[in-house]
Structures are given as structure tokens and as C-alpha cells.
Design a protein around this motif. Sequence first.
Motif, PDB file in Angstrom:
ATOM      1  N   LEU A   1      37.924-106.393  -7.396  1.00 45.09           N
ATOM      2  CA  LEU A   1      38.782-105.630  -8.435  1.00 45.09           C
ATOM      3  C   LEU A   1      38.414-104.153  -8.635  1.00 45.09           C
ATOM      4  CD1 LEU A   1      39.463-108.323 -10.948  1.00 45.09           C
ATOM      5  CD2 LEU A   1      41.184-107.273  -9.473  1.00 45.09           C
ATOM      6  N   ALA A   2      37.092-104.020  -8.751  1.00 43.13           N
ATOM      7  CA  ALA A   2      36.643-102.638  -8.913  1.00 43.13           C
ATOM      8  C   ALA A   2      36.520-101.818  -7.814  1.00 43.13           C
ATOM      9  CB  ALA A   2      34.968-102.636  -9.164  1.00 43.13           C
ATOM     10  N   GLU A   3      36.452-102.379  -6.427  1.00 36.82           N
ATOM     11  CA  GLU A   3      36.638-101.714  -5.335  1.00 36.82           C
ATOM     12  C   GLU A   3      38.057-101.275  -5.075  1.00 36.82           C
ATOM     13  OE1 GLU A   3      37.425-100.827  -1.155  1.00 36.82           O
ATOM     14  OE2 GLU A   3      38.415-102.449  -2.458  1.00 36.82           O
ATOM     15  N   ASP A   4      38.823-102.140  -5.314  1.00 36.72           N
ATOM     16  CA  ASP A   4      40.426-101.695  -5.326  1.00 36.72           C
ATOM     17  C   ASP A   4      40.683-100.452  -6.258  1.00 36.72           C
ATOM     18  OD1 ASP A   4      42.849-102.271  -4.150  1.00 36.72           O
ATOM     19  OD2 ASP A   4      43.682-103.186  -5.741  1.00 36.72           O
ATOM     20  N   ALA A   5      40.253-100.540  -7.449  1.00 43.86           N
ATOM     21  CA  ALA A   5      40.498 -99.706  -8.295  1.00 43.86           C
ATOM     22  C   ALA A   5      39.472 -98.384  -8.812  1.00 43.86           C
ATOM     23  CB  ALA A   5      40.612-100.202  -9.936  1.00 43.86           C
ATOM     24  N   ALA A   6      38.581 -98.282  -7.462  1.00 43.11           N
ATOM     25  CA  ALA A   6      37.405 -97.277  -7.556  1.00 43.11           C
ATOM     26  C   ALA A   6      38.081 -95.860  -7.971  1.00 43.11           C
ATOM     27  CB  ALA A   6      36.815 -97.353  -6.416  1.00 43.11           C
ATOM     28  N   PRO A   7      39.162 -95.473  -7.438  1.00 39.66           N
ATOM     29  CA  PRO A   7      39.434 -94.059  -7.544  1.00 39.66           C
ATOM     30  C   PRO A   7      40.076 -93.746  -9.049  1.00 39.66           C
ATOM     31  CG  PRO A   7      40.526 -94.908  -5.592  1.00 39.66           C
ATOM     32  CD  PRO A   7      39.883 -95.931  -6.098  1.00 39.66           C
ATOM     33  N   GLN A   8      40.318 -94.901  -9.657  1.00 39.50           N
ATOM     34  CA  GLN A   8      40.889 -94.659 -11.015  1.00 39.50           C
ATOM     35  C   GLN A   8      39.788 -95.096 -12.228  1.00 39.50           C
ATOM     36  OE1 GLN A   8      42.779 -96.947  -8.903  1.00 39.50           O
ATOM     37  NE2 GLN A   8      43.632 -95.080  -8.353  1.00 39.50           N
ATOM     38  N   ILE A   9      38.501 -95.773 -11.595  1.00 39.91           N
ATOM     39  CA  ILE A   9      37.541 -96.124 -12.558  1.00 39.91           C
ATOM     40  C   ILE A   9      36.397 -95.350 -12.072  1.00 39.91           C
ATOM     41  CG2 ILE A   9      38.418 -98.376 -13.253  1.00 39.91           C
ATOM     42  CD1 ILE A   9      36.200 -99.421 -11.395  1.00 39.91           C
ATOM     43  N   ALA A  10      36.387 -94.340 -11.404  1.00 43.62           N
ATOM     44  CA  ALA A  10      35.146 -93.598 -10.847  1.00 43.62           C
ATOM     45  C   ALA A  10      34.402 -93.043 -11.848  1.00 43.62           C
ATOM     46  CB  ALA A  10      35.658 -92.470  -9.920  1.00 43.62           C
ATOM     47  N   GLY A  11      33.141 -93.294 -11.730  1.00 43.76           N
ATOM     48  CA  GLY A  11      32.090 -93.156 -12.791  1.00 43.76           C
ATOM     49  C   GLY A  11      31.750 -93.904 -13.858  1.00 43.76           C
ATOM     50  N   GLU A  12      32.573 -95.273 -13.911  1.00 41.46           N
ATOM     51  CA  GLU A  12      32.283 -96.062 -14.784  1.00 41.46           C
ATOM     52  C   GLU A  12      31.205 -97.411 -14.329  1.00 41.46           C
ATOM     53  OE1 GLU A  12      33.474 -96.441 -17.882  1.00 41.46           O
ATOM     54  OE2 GLU A  12      35.319 -95.066 -17.715  1.00 41.46           O
ATOM     55  N   ALA A  13      30.356 -97.885 -15.455  1.00 41.90           N
ATOM     56  CA  ALA A  13      29.429 -98.802 -15.052  1.00 41.90           C
ATOM     57  C   ALA A  13      30.007-100.051 -16.004  1.00 41.90           C
ATOM     58  CB  ALA A  13      28.196 -98.609 -15.374  1.00 41.90           C
ATOM     59  N   ILE A  14      30.238-100.972 -15.401  1.00 35.99           N
ATOM     60  CA  ILE A  14      31.071-102.106 -16.162  1.00 35.99           C
ATOM     61  C   ILE A  14      30.326-103.454 -16.197  1.00 35.99           C
ATOM     62  CG2 ILE A  14      33.076-103.718 -16.057  1.00 35.99           C
ATOM     63  CD1 ILE A  14      34.553-101.415 -14.412  1.00 35.99           C
ATOM     64  N   ASN A  15      30.165-104.129 -17.184  1.00 38.62           N
ATOM     65  CA  ASN A  15      29.475-105.251 -17.683  1.00 38.62           C
ATOM     66  C   ASN A  15      30.137-106.382 -17.256  1.00 38.62           C
ATOM     67  OD1 ASN A  15      27.134-103.734 -18.706  1.00 38.62           O
ATOM     68  ND2 ASN A  15      27.866-104.092 -20.532  1.00 38.62           N
ATOM     69  N   ILE A  16      29.706-107.230 -16.397  1.00 42.20           N
ATOM     70  CA  ILE A  16      30.496-108.559 -16.123  1.00 42.20           C
ATOM     71  C   ILE A  16      29.833-109.869 -16.418  1.00 42.20           C
ATOM     72  CG2 ILE A  16      31.306-109.894 -14.230  1.00 42.20           C
ATOM     73  CD1 ILE A  16      32.826-107.130 -14.636  1.00 42.20           C
ATOM     74  N   SER A  17      30.590-110.725 -16.816  1.00 45.09           N
ATOM     75  CA  SER A  17      29.949-112.178 -17.233  1.00 45.09           C
ATOM     76  C   SER A  17      30.953-113.250 -17.308  1.00 45.09           C
ATOM     77  CB  SER A  17      29.442-112.155 -18.647  1.00 45.09           C
ATOM     78  OG  SER A  17      30.243-112.240 -19.727  1.00 45.09           O
ATOM     79  N   GLY A  18      30.474-114.459 -17.197  1.00 42.28           N
ATOM     80  CA  GLY A  18      31.516-115.659 -17.369  1.00 42.28           C
ATOM     81  C   GLY A  18      32.018-115.786 -18.748  1.00 42.28           C
ATOM     82  N   GLY A  19      31.587-114.842 -19.587  1.00 45.91           N
ATOM     83  CA  GLY A  19      32.438-114.918 -20.920  1.00 45.91           C
ATOM     84  C   GLY A  19      32.073-116.030 -22.204  1.00 45.91           C
ATOM     85  N   VAL A  20      31.418-116.910 -21.525  1.00 46.62           N
ATOM     86  CA  VAL A  20      31.217-118.100 -22.325  1.00 46.62           C
ATOM     87  C   VAL A  20      29.568-118.282 -22.767  1.00 46.62           C
ATOM     88  CG1 VAL A  20      31.607-120.672 -22.719  1.00 46.62           C
ATOM     89  CG2 VAL A  20      33.065-119.428 -21.325  1.00 46.62           C
ATOM     90  N   PRO A  21      29.383-117.895 -23.986  1.00 45.65           N
ATOM     91  CA  PRO A  21      27.762-117.818 -24.277  1.00 45.65           C
ATOM     92  C   PRO A  21      27.455-119.171 -24.361  1.00 45.65           C
ATOM     93  CG  PRO A  21      28.924-116.362 -25.734  1.00 45.65           C
ATOM     94  CD  PRO A  21      29.955-117.023 -24.827  1.00 45.65           C
ATOM     95  N   ALA A  22      26.321-119.846 -23.907  1.00 47.95           N
ATOM     96  CA  ALA A  22      25.735-120.972 -24.296  1.00 47.95           C
ATOM     97  C   ALA A  22      23.950-120.815 -24.518  1.00 47.95           C
ATOM     98  CB  ALA A  22      25.700-121.888 -22.814  1.00 47.95           C
ATOM     99  N   SER A  23      23.776-121.668 -25.338  1.00 50.80           N
ATOM    100  CA  SER A  23      21.995-121.394 -25.745  1.00 50.80           C
ATOM    101  C   SER A  23      21.268-121.875 -24.507  1.00 50.80           C
ATOM    102  CB  SER A  23      21.849-122.263 -26.828  1.00 50.80           C
ATOM    103  OG  SER A  23      21.973-123.674 -26.626  1.00 50.80           O
ATOM    104  N   VAL A  24      20.074-121.429 -24.483  1.00 44.13           N
ATOM    105  CA  VAL A  24      19.467-121.801 -23.211  1.00 44.13           C
ATOM    106  C   VAL A  24      19.013-123.286 -23.325  1.00 44.13           C
ATOM    107  CG1 VAL A  24      16.859-121.276 -22.453  1.00 44.13           C
ATOM    108  CG2 VAL A  24      18.383-119.527 -23.044  1.00 44.13           C
ATOM    109  N   ARG A  25      18.934-123.634 -24.617  1.00 46.23           N
ATOM    110  CA  ARG A  25      18.454-125.128 -24.778  1.00 46.23           C
ATOM    111  C   ARG A  25      19.741-125.983 -24.473  1.00 46.23           C
ATOM    112  NH1 ARG A  25      15.306-127.697 -28.875  1.00 46.23           N
ATOM    113  NH2 ARG A  25      15.942-130.105 -29.192  1.00 46.23           N
ATOM    114  N   ASP A  26      20.930-125.712 -24.644  1.00 52.67           N
ATOM    115  CA  ASP A  26      22.007-126.478 -24.158  1.00 52.67           C
ATOM    116  C   ASP A  26      22.079-126.374 -22.457  1.00 52.67           C
ATOM    117  OD1 ASP A  26      22.863-127.335 -26.693  1.00 52.67           O
ATOM    118  OD2 ASP A  26      24.419-125.681 -26.942  1.00 52.67           O
ATOM    119  N   ILE A  27      21.906-125.332 -21.952  1.00 50.35           N
ATOM    120  CA  ILE A  27      22.021-125.269 -20.416  1.00 50.35           C
ATOM    121  C   ILE A  27      20.817-126.045 -20.026  1.00 50.35           C
ATOM    122  CG2 ILE A  27      21.596-123.509 -18.513  1.00 50.35           C
ATOM    123  CD1 ILE A  27      22.883-121.430 -20.320  1.00 50.35           C
TER     124      ILE A  27
END
Length: 336
Positions: free
Chosen positions: A218-244
Motif C-alpha cells: 500500500l505504501a509503495e503504491d501511494a509513495a508519491p502521495q506519502i513521500a517523506g512519511e515514516a509510518i508505524n504498522i502493527s496488528g492493532g490488538v495489544p496483548a500482554s507478554v504473559r498472555d502471549i
Amino acid sequence: MTARRMLITGATGGLGQALVRAALERGDRVRATGRSAERGARFAGTGAHFIPLDLVEADDRSLRQLVGGCDTIIHAAALSASWGPAENFERANVVVTQRLIDLARQSDCRRFVYISSPSIFATFKDRLLIGPQDAPADPPLNAYARTKLAAERLVIAANDDHLACCALRPRALVGEGDEVILPRLAQLARRRAMPLPGGGRALIELTDLRDAADAVMLAEDAAPQIAGEAINISGGVPASVRDIATSLARALGCAPKLVHLPRGLARVMATGMEGTARLLNRPGEPVLTRYTLATLGYSQTFDPEPARRLIGYAPRHDALATLIEDAQRRAAMGEL
């Protein structure tokens, strides 16, 4: 979308393999590279052209041939470890990145996507919903974090009208090809006692490798529009180290005793182990490092809104379920 001629470095790593698959599915013409010709053989018949090459040792001619004719470079290769000589990280992570940027310009490449690291935020405090306004840890905890941040800044600074540059920082990657998180957690799960800094309360956002690869595309495709950005990526579901840890242990048929390790004591232990390793010039990584403590003992989560807004990223997979499924599959095949 027009198919592009794409170079993917670090292609034999977990994320690199996922990137090659995603690019091929998209219809791109893929040139892949990595150090291991043996691992590169897995791309036979896929449509990707694999070139075995050590980017650190490669001469200018070899690198020029590697980059030549490409529309896009996705630079995922790195020396990724929490311990080792600083000069090795500098050469692999900073010098190589600068050489690729220079050659991208010379070959008229138009897009450069850099795979950075959330390690730049690792520190001895909980950091929740990290966003664009949040600064990296100062100072970085180890040579890996320092050089990944330095390389990221080189890439962002190189952005201009001729070369659209951006960076992504994918968090805690799991799934097919993961040779970092699962092997380490499985080793811990099989011990009689599992020490958990801070009781394992720290939150981690695992990310399925397939989702991370989707984000990069997605970032490669949008590179001309988001040029100069650094984007954080995650699975979006926090879990505790203990539970994992406990979920993985159950999946592997293990029942280690969970031992609460106070974070203050763990920090003293990590500092002492690192000092001893340096004093005795030991080549291997200490059992506990300050960086490992920061990643397992302190929460780190990302604000999902910037990735959604800038590139339309939304994770599609349950990363914890992916971790468990991968663990059970590998254990059944005798690979863990």
C-alpha cells in the motif's frame, strides 16, 4: 495499476518472503536478493528472479546491476540483532542504505520504501498509542536501533520530486518465515521456569507478516502521495507478554512456572550481563540485554489512525492466532 519492476532486498527473511509473495500476487516483476543462495532456491518457479548477494560486501558494479532497471526498491535487508559490534550494524544498516539511495538516483528508480523498525522507540517506560508526534528514544538502546533510525532519516531526507521515499516500522512480525519471535518464545516456553519482567504485564502488538507485507505494498503504491512519511504498522490488538507466553506454552503442551521478575532488578541484571560480556569480549548475546528488557518489560503500542489515513491500512489477520498456528505446525514437523 501498472505492474512495476521491483527490487526487494532481504528477500529470504520472514518479511522479505511475504513481500515477494505480495508483489507477485499484485502482478509486479520481482527481482529479489538475499545472502543465502540456498534459501533463495525457494523462489524457483514463483516468477521472482533471485540474485544471491551480500549487500555489505558487494562491489559497486554488482549493486549497480542489482538496482538497474527497477522502478521501485523495497529495502528490507538489515543486520537485525540486539547485540554485536557497532561497526557491523553501521555497515549493514547505514552504509548499504546510502549506497542503494545513490544507485536508485543514478538508475532513474522512482520509489524507495524503507523497512525501518519500532526498536527506535524502545526505552524503559511504557509508551502507548505512539504516533507521528512521538520522538524516538534518546539515546537509542543499542546499535541496531541507532543505525535503523539513522538509515530511516537518510531515506526520508533523500525524498524529492525524482525519488519518492517513505519508511514503515512494522511491529513484532509473526507467521510463516518468522525466525525471530516464535523461536525465542518457544525456547522460553519449554523451560521449567519462565521469568517475566514486570510480571508480563507489558503490552505488545503482534503483526501478521501478511498484514505487514500488505502495508508495504500500500505504501509503495501511494509513495508519491506519502513521500517523506515514516509510518508505524502493527496488528492493532495489544496483548500482554504473559498472555502471549501462556497461550504459546499451552499450544506446545508446556506448562512452565511463571516467575515475576521486577523490572528494576531486571534492568540491573541486564546492565551487568552486558558489561560482563563486553569486558570478557564474549561473542554471543547475553541471556538478558537492556534492549530485550525494554521490548518485553515495557508496553509499546501504535496509534492506528495515521496508517489508516495515509495508506488505507487495516490488519486482516489475528496475529496471536497466527503465532499459535505456526508454532503448532512447526512443532508437528519437528522444526521447533
